[in-house]
Design an enzyme around this catalytic site. Structure first.
Site, PDB file in Angstrom:
ATOM      1  N   GLU A  35       0.716  -1.445  -0.141  1.00 40.89           N
ATOM      2  CA  GLU A  35      -0.128   0.164   0.025  1.00 40.89           C
ATOM      3  C   GLU A  35       0.898   1.056   0.107  1.00 40.89           C
ATOM      4  O   GLU A  35       1.719   1.302   0.904  1.00 40.89           O
ATOM      5  CB  GLU A  35      -0.324   0.092   1.216  1.00 40.89           C
ATOM      6  CG  GLU A  35      -2.140   1.279   1.070  1.00 40.89           C
ATOM      7  CD  GLU A  35      -3.120   1.524   2.789  1.00 40.89           C
ATOM      8  OE1 GLU A  35      -1.989   0.689   3.404  1.00 40.89           O
ATOM      9  OE2 GLU A  35      -3.072   1.811   2.927  1.00 40.89           O
ATOM     10  N   HIS A  63       2.633   4.384   1.161  1.00 39.51           N
ATOM     11  CA  HIS A  63       2.553   5.355   2.213  1.00 39.51           C
ATOM     12  C   HIS A  63       3.208   6.369   2.142  1.00 39.51           C
ATOM     13  O   HIS A  63       4.757   6.994   2.679  1.00 39.51           O
ATOM     14  CB  HIS A  63       3.421   4.006   2.977  1.00 39.51           C
ATOM     15  CG  HIS A  63       2.843   3.529   3.584  1.00 39.51           C
ATOM     16  ND1 HIS A  63       1.892   2.272   3.991  1.00 39.51           N
ATOM     17  CD2 HIS A  63       2.989   3.112   5.286  1.00 39.51           C
ATOM     18  CE1 HIS A  63       1.587   1.705   4.739  1.00 39.51           C
ATOM     19  NE2 HIS A  63       1.964   1.734   5.247  1.00 39.51           N
ATOM     20  N   ASP A  68       3.976  -1.733   5.649  1.00 32.94           N
ATOM     21  CA  ASP A  68       2.923  -2.233   6.652  1.00 32.94           C
ATOM     22  C   ASP A  68       3.094  -3.743   7.057  1.00 32.94           C
ATOM     23  O   ASP A  68       2.778  -4.587   8.031  1.00 32.94           O
ATOM     24  CB  ASP A  68       1.369  -2.299   6.128  1.00 32.94           C
ATOM     25  CG  ASP A  68       0.755  -1.022   6.531  1.00 32.94           C
ATOM     26  OD1 ASP A  68       1.892   0.227   7.290  1.00 32.94           O
ATOM     27  OD2 ASP A  68      -0.266  -1.272   5.979  1.00 32.94           O
ATOM     28  N   HIS A  84      -1.612  -3.234   8.780  1.00 29.70           N
ATOM     29  CA  HIS A  84      -2.030  -2.508   8.153  1.00 29.70           C
ATOM     30  C   HIS A  84      -3.884  -2.502   9.146  1.00 29.70           C
ATOM     31  O   HIS A  84      -4.516  -3.374   8.827  1.00 29.70           O
ATOM     32  CB  HIS A  84      -1.807  -3.108   7.172  1.00 29.70           C
ATOM     33  CG  HIS A  84      -3.058  -2.417   5.919  1.00 29.70           C
ATOM     34  ND1 HIS A  84      -2.815  -1.533   5.740  1.00 29.70           N
ATOM     35  CD2 HIS A  84      -4.278  -3.306   5.202  1.00 29.70           C
ATOM     36  CE1 HIS A  84      -4.294  -1.362   4.345  1.00 29.70           C
ATOM     37  NE2 HIS A  84      -4.634  -2.529   4.582  1.00 29.70           N
ATOM     38  N   GLU A 128      -6.480  -1.693   8.135  1.00 27.84           N
ATOM     39  CA  GLU A 128      -7.662  -2.023   7.619  1.00 27.84           C
ATOM     40  C   GLU A 128      -7.840  -3.816   7.408  1.00 27.84           C
ATOM     41  O   GLU A 128      -9.072  -4.111   6.979  1.00 27.84           O
ATOM     42  CB  GLU A 128      -7.695  -1.863   6.512  1.00 27.84           C
ATOM     43  CG  GLU A 128      -8.268  -0.276   5.865  1.00 27.84           C
ATOM     44  CD  GLU A 128      -6.968   0.755   5.739  1.00 27.84           C
ATOM     45  OE1 GLU A 128      -6.186   0.546   6.591  1.00 27.84           O
ATOM     46  OE2 GLU A 128      -6.536   1.678   5.215  1.00 27.84           O
ATOM     47  N   HIS A 179      -1.378   7.261   9.214  1.00 28.15           N
ATOM     48  CA  HIS A 179      -0.390   6.495   7.713  1.00 28.15           C
ATOM     49  C   HIS A 179       0.120   7.349   7.648  1.00 28.15           C
ATOM     50  O   HIS A 179       0.730   8.504   7.138  1.00 28.15           O
ATOM     51  CB  HIS A 179      -1.678   6.511   6.705  1.00 28.15           C
ATOM     52  CG  HIS A 179      -1.814   5.493   5.924  1.00 28.15           C
ATOM     53  ND1 HIS A 179      -1.288   4.104   5.495  1.00 28.15           N
ATOM     54  CD2 HIS A 179      -1.233   6.529   4.844  1.00 28.15           C
ATOM     55  CE1 HIS A 179      -0.895   4.096   4.290  1.00 28.15           C
ATOM     56  NE2 HIS A 179      -0.539   5.001   4.255  1.00 28.15           N
ATOM     57  N   GLU A 189       4.655   5.379  11.715  1.00 28.72           N
ATOM     58  CA  GLU A 189       5.173   4.364  11.099  1.00 28.72           C
ATOM     59  C   GLU A 189       6.375   4.950  10.623  1.00 28.72           C
ATOM     60  O   GLU A 189       8.238   4.062  10.048  1.00 28.72           O
ATOM     61  CB  GLU A 189       4.783   4.149  10.313  1.00 28.72           C
ATOM     62  CG  GLU A 189       3.419   3.710  10.228  1.00 28.72           C
ATOM     63  CD  GLU A 189       2.570   3.059   9.380  1.00 28.72           C
ATOM     64  OE1 GLU A 189       2.101   1.684   8.885  1.00 28.72           O
ATOM     65  OE2 GLU A 189       1.871   3.654   8.004  1.00 28.72           O
TER      66      GLU A 189
HETATM   67 ZN   LIG Z   1       1.004   1.575   7.339  1.00 33.93          ZN
END
Ligand SMILES: [Zn+2]
Length: 261
Positions: free
Chosen positions: A34, A36, A45, A120, A122, A177, A182
């Protein structure tokens, strides 16, 4: 006994011996591919929970399975949404089925202590559903003693660390995010994969408190990140990582009784 904690680096005979002799917990990082932001890699992630899990496994004599590289879809208000190049996601049913299959296979190996380490946001409820369905199916096959932990590692952040990192107050994990946490943790574990010159400058995203489908891609910042990652440092990353590793190790020992070493 070998000190190797990465299951994928063991032969089947060495793995089998570990499972039979030590009854170890097996940690399975559940990541995503995904976007980032322009400064972090697509596998962030998966890389973070994999790095945390490896250290936890060393402290708790556990094993780490290869990370699940793909996750559930990126949602606009937490991961930027599905319209970014590179973001490569699974339907919920696919992820659930994949995780169920994996639980069944570990049960067949004789493993009875599993921990999904979610990287992650989600993925959360799909992991929950997979655990529920997998345990139900195992019971139907006479396996009653499998236990599965579900961990979202960021929930181990203490108010003290949060205060140190966000003296002005913490927004939310969804808005984080590719933000300070992170980015800092990646600077700690994988500095070669972070490009701090590419951290975007725009103000924090402001979203409605509801979702519209199809969502309006214009409401998502162009960069894919919601909050600034300026101020991310490897030192802050170590602060987070040390806390996650320590507390996750404690949780593994508490739930699974694995001797700490
Ligand atoms: Zn992430």
């Amino acid at each position: 006994m070998t000190n190797e904690v990465l299951m994928g680096h063991l032969s089947w005979t060495a793995y089998d011996r570990r499972v039979k002799e030590d009854n170890p917990a097996v940690l399975i990082p559940v990541g995503s591919l995904e976007q980032h932001g322009p400064h972090l890699p697509l596998s962030t992630d998966a890389l973070i929970p994999a790095a945390i899990s490896a250290e936890v496994a060393r402290r708790t004599r556990s094993l780490v399975a290869p990370a699940i590289a793909y996750g559930y879809k990126s949602l606009p208000r937490s991961g930027g949404g599905q319209h970014f190049p590179g973001t490569t996601s699974l339907d919920g049913a696919t992820l659930i089925a994949e995780l169920e299959d994996i639980v069944r296979e570990f049960a067949r190996h004789g493993v009875r202590k599993l921990a999904f380490v979610v990287g992650h946001l989600e993925n959360q409820y799909f992991v929950t559903e997979a655990c529920d369905l997998a345990l139900r199916a195992l019971k139907g096959h006479g396996v009653h003693d499998m236990r599965i932990m579900q961990i979202e590692y960021w929930n181990f952040t203490s108010p003290e660390v949060a205060k140190q990192v966000w003296p002005g107050g913490f927004d939310s994990w969804a808005l984080e995010h590719a933000g300070i946490m992170e980015t800092s943790v990646m600077l700690h574990f994988h500095p070669e994969l972070v490009d701090m010159t590419q951290v975007p400058e725009h103000p924090p995203a402001r979203f409605a408190t509801y979702e519209m489908w199809p969502y309006d891609t214009n409401r998502v910042p162009w960069s894919g990140i919601h909050n600034t990652a300026k101020g991310a440092t490897a030192e802050k990353g170590r602060l987070f990582a040390d806390e996650y590793i320590e507390k996750l190790s404690e949780a593994i020992v508490e739930e699974f009784g694995t001797p700490k070493c």
